[in-house]
Design a protein around this motif. Structure first.
Motif, PDB file in Angstrom:
ATOM      1  N   LEU A 135       0.829  -1.202   0.000  1.00 40.57           N
ATOM      2  CA  LEU A 135       0.000   0.000   0.000  1.00 40.57           C
ATOM      3  C   LEU A 135       0.862   1.250   0.000  1.00 40.57           C
ATOM      4  CD1 LEU A 135      -3.088   0.665   0.251  1.00 40.57           C
ATOM      5  CD2 LEU A 135      -2.710   0.841   2.704  1.00 40.57           C
ATOM      6  N   PHE A 136       1.906   1.240   0.819  1.00 35.28           N
ATOM      7  CA  PHE A 136       2.762   2.420   0.941  1.00 35.28           C
ATOM      8  C   PHE A 136       3.802   2.536  -0.171  1.00 35.28           C
ATOM      9  CE2 PHE A 136       1.835   2.881   5.734  1.00 35.28           C
ATOM     10  CZ  PHE A 136       0.681   3.604   5.439  1.00 35.28           C
ATOM     11  N   ARG A 137       3.861   1.560  -1.074  1.00 35.90           N
ATOM     12  CA  ARG A 137       4.716   1.724  -2.251  1.00 35.90           C
ATOM     13  C   ARG A 137       4.094   2.708  -3.243  1.00 35.90           C
ATOM     14  NH1 ARG A 137       6.451  -3.525  -1.012  1.00 35.90           N
ATOM     15  NH2 ARG A 137       4.861  -4.654  -2.155  1.00 35.90           N
ATOM     16  N   SER A 138       2.819   2.962  -3.091  1.00 37.73           N
ATOM     17  CA  SER A 138       2.153   3.967  -3.910  1.00 37.73           C
ATOM     18  C   SER A 138       2.407   5.339  -3.291  1.00 37.73           C
ATOM     19  CB  SER A 138       0.644   3.704  -3.944  1.00 37.73           C
ATOM     20  OG  SER A 138      -0.069   4.878  -4.286  1.00 37.73           O
ATOM     21  N   PRO A 139       3.024   6.277  -4.017  1.00 35.33           N
ATOM     22  CA  PRO A 139       3.263   7.608  -3.445  1.00 35.33           C
ATOM     23  C   PRO A 139       1.985   8.274  -2.918  1.00 35.33           C
ATOM     24  CG  PRO A 139       4.497   7.370  -5.476  1.00 35.33           C
ATOM     25  CD  PRO A 139       3.600   6.167  -5.368  1.00 35.33           C
ATOM     26  N   GLY A 140       0.863   8.070  -3.607  1.00 33.62           N
ATOM     27  CA  GLY A 140      -0.391   8.665  -3.152  1.00 33.62           C
ATOM     28  C   GLY A 140      -0.873   8.090  -1.838  1.00 33.62           C
ATOM     29  N   MET A 141      -0.766   6.795  -1.665  1.00 36.08           N
ATOM     30  CA  MET A 141      -1.198   6.175  -0.417  1.00 36.08           C
ATOM     31  C   MET A 141      -0.196   6.430   0.701  1.00 36.08           C
ATOM     32  SD  MET A 141      -4.186   5.255  -1.018  1.00 36.08           S
ATOM     33  CE  MET A 141      -4.495   4.489   0.563  1.00 36.08           C
ATOM     34  N   LEU A 142       1.081   6.554   0.348  1.00 29.85           N
ATOM     35  CA  LEU A 142       2.080   6.949   1.338  1.00 29.85           C
ATOM     36  C   LEU A 142       1.784   8.357   1.835  1.00 29.85           C
ATOM     37  CD1 LEU A 142       4.687   6.369   2.893  1.00 29.85           C
ATOM     38  CD2 LEU A 142       5.962   7.166   0.889  1.00 29.85           C
ATOM     39  N   LEU A 143       1.432   9.249   0.922  1.00 27.81           N
ATOM     40  CA  LEU A 143       1.019  10.596   1.298  1.00 27.81           C
ATOM     41  C   LEU A 143      -0.173  10.541   2.250  1.00 27.81           C
ATOM     42  CD1 LEU A 143       0.900  13.758   0.872  1.00 27.81           C
ATOM     43  CD2 LEU A 143      -0.819  13.212  -0.882  1.00 27.81           C
ATOM     44  N   ALA A 144      -1.172   9.744   1.910  1.00 28.57           N
ATOM     45  CA  ALA A 144      -2.356   9.630   2.771  1.00 28.57           C
ATOM     46  C   ALA A 144      -1.957   9.164   4.164  1.00 28.57           C
ATOM     47  CB  ALA A 144      -3.376   8.673   2.144  1.00 28.57           C
ATOM     48  N   GLY A 145      -1.103   8.167   4.235  1.00 32.66           N
ATOM     49  CA  GLY A 145      -0.646   7.686   5.540  1.00 32.66           C
ATOM     50  C   GLY A 145       0.088   8.760   6.321  1.00 32.66           C
ATOM     51  N   TRP A 146       0.909   9.534   5.652  1.00 31.02           N
ATOM     52  CA  TRP A 146       1.653  10.601   6.310  1.00 31.02           C
ATOM     53  C   TRP A 146       0.712  11.685   6.836  1.00 31.02           C
ATOM     54  CZ3 TRP A 146       5.878  11.269   8.731  1.00 31.02           C
ATOM     55  CH2 TRP A 146       6.368  12.537   8.987  1.00 31.02           C
ATOM     56  N   VAL A 147      -0.244  12.095   6.021  1.00 30.33           N
ATOM     57  CA  VAL A 147      -1.184  13.132   6.445  1.00 30.33           C
ATOM     58  C   VAL A 147      -2.056  12.612   7.592  1.00 30.33           C
ATOM     59  CG1 VAL A 147      -3.086  14.633   5.705  1.00 30.33           C
ATOM     60  CG2 VAL A 147      -1.102  14.308   4.223  1.00 30.33           C
ATOM     61  N   HIS A 148      -2.339  11.327   7.592  1.00 30.80           N
ATOM     62  CA  HIS A 148      -3.054  10.697   8.708  1.00 30.80           C
ATOM     63  C   HIS A 148      -2.282  10.928  10.002  1.00 30.80           C
ATOM     64  CE1 HIS A 148      -3.865   7.188  11.323  1.00 30.80           C
ATOM     65  NE2 HIS A 148      -5.041   7.106  10.732  1.00 30.80           N
ATOM     66  N   TYR A 149      -0.980  10.669   9.979  1.00 33.86           N
ATOM     67  CA  TYR A 149      -0.135  10.910  11.156  1.00 33.86           C
ATOM     68  C   TYR A 149      -0.152  12.376  11.557  1.00 33.86           C
ATOM     69  CZ  TYR A 149       2.024   6.288  10.760  1.00 33.86           C
ATOM     70  OH  TYR A 149       2.250   4.954  10.719  1.00 33.86           O
ATOM     71  N   LEU A 150      -0.011  13.263  10.584  1.00 35.17           N
ATOM     72  CA  LEU A 150       0.010  14.692  10.887  1.00 35.17           C
ATOM     73  C   LEU A 150      -1.276  15.132  11.587  1.00 35.17           C
ATOM     74  CD1 LEU A 150       1.536  16.159   7.579  1.00 35.17           C
ATOM     75  CD2 LEU A 150       2.707  15.798   9.772  1.00 35.17           C
ATOM     76  N   ALA A 151      -2.406  14.702  11.061  1.00 35.38           N
ATOM     77  CA  ALA A 151      -3.699  15.108  11.627  1.00 35.38           C
ATOM     78  C   ALA A 151      -3.877  14.559  13.038  1.00 35.38           C
ATOM     79  CB  ALA A 151      -4.835  14.624  10.720  1.00 35.38           C
ATOM     80  N   PHE A 152      -3.633  13.272  13.219  1.00 39.66           N
ATOM     81  CA  PHE A 152      -3.868  12.663  14.530  1.00 39.66           C
ATOM     82  C   PHE A 152      -2.889  13.165  15.578  1.00 39.66           C
ATOM     83  CE2 PHE A 152      -7.016   9.175  14.950  1.00 39.66           C
ATOM     84  CZ  PHE A 152      -7.724   9.471  13.806  1.00 39.66           C
TER      85      PHE A 152
END
Length: 154
Positions: free
Chosen positions: A78-95
């Motif tokens: 999932l995180f090999r996709s730059p878009g999904m990696l971005l989503a995961g990162w923004v998830h961390y930022l928000a929480f």
């Protein structure tokens, strides 16, 4: 917009939220504008990041063949996709930013914020950098303050 562009927007946006949250820690508790600063940094900012997360998931869902949440290998895919990696990162930022605000609210409700603001600063910095480690430090600080109250009969 590419994931790299979204990333270059989300990171400084989150950093500004953290700077506002830390600034609020040092604003006098009775200052009229302190609640607005806390609301902006700890409520509006995380919600804007959450909306960015949702947009990234919608935009990039399905861009990671074999990706999922069932195994570590699926999460890695999932995180090999730059878009999904971005989503995961923004998830961390928000929480993490939301948890930083929760820590300040919890500390204020326990009377820890006024005299313990310097002790809360490392908690916030660690939440910003290492999420759960900062939360653990805050709970250790909170427990130590509770033990001190019990010991001194407050």
């Amino acid at each position: 917009m590419t994931p790299s562009v979204w990333f270059s927007i989300a990171n400084p946006f989150a950093l500004l939220g953290w700077l506002m949250l830390i600034a609020a820690l040092f604003v006098p508790l009775q200052a009229a504008w302190r609640p607005r600063l806390l609301w902006l940094a700890g409520r509006v900012w995380p919600l804007v990041l959450a909306a960015g997360y949702a947009a990234a998931v919608v935009a990039y869902w399905g861009s990671a063949p074999g990706g999922g949440f069932g195994t570590l290998e699926e999460v890695a895919a999932l995180f090999r996709s730059p878009g999904m990696l971005l989503a995961g990162w923004v998830h961390y930022l928000a929480f993490d930013l939301f948890i930083g605000r929760w820590v300040l609210d919890d500390a204020a409700s326990r009377g820890l914020q006024g005299h313990a603001r310097w002790a809360l600063l490392p908690c916030l910095l660690l939440i910003f950098l290492f999420g759960p480690v900062g939360l653990l430090l805050y709970f250790a600080l909170r427990q130590a303050a509770f033990r001190q109250e019990v010991t001194h009969g407050r």
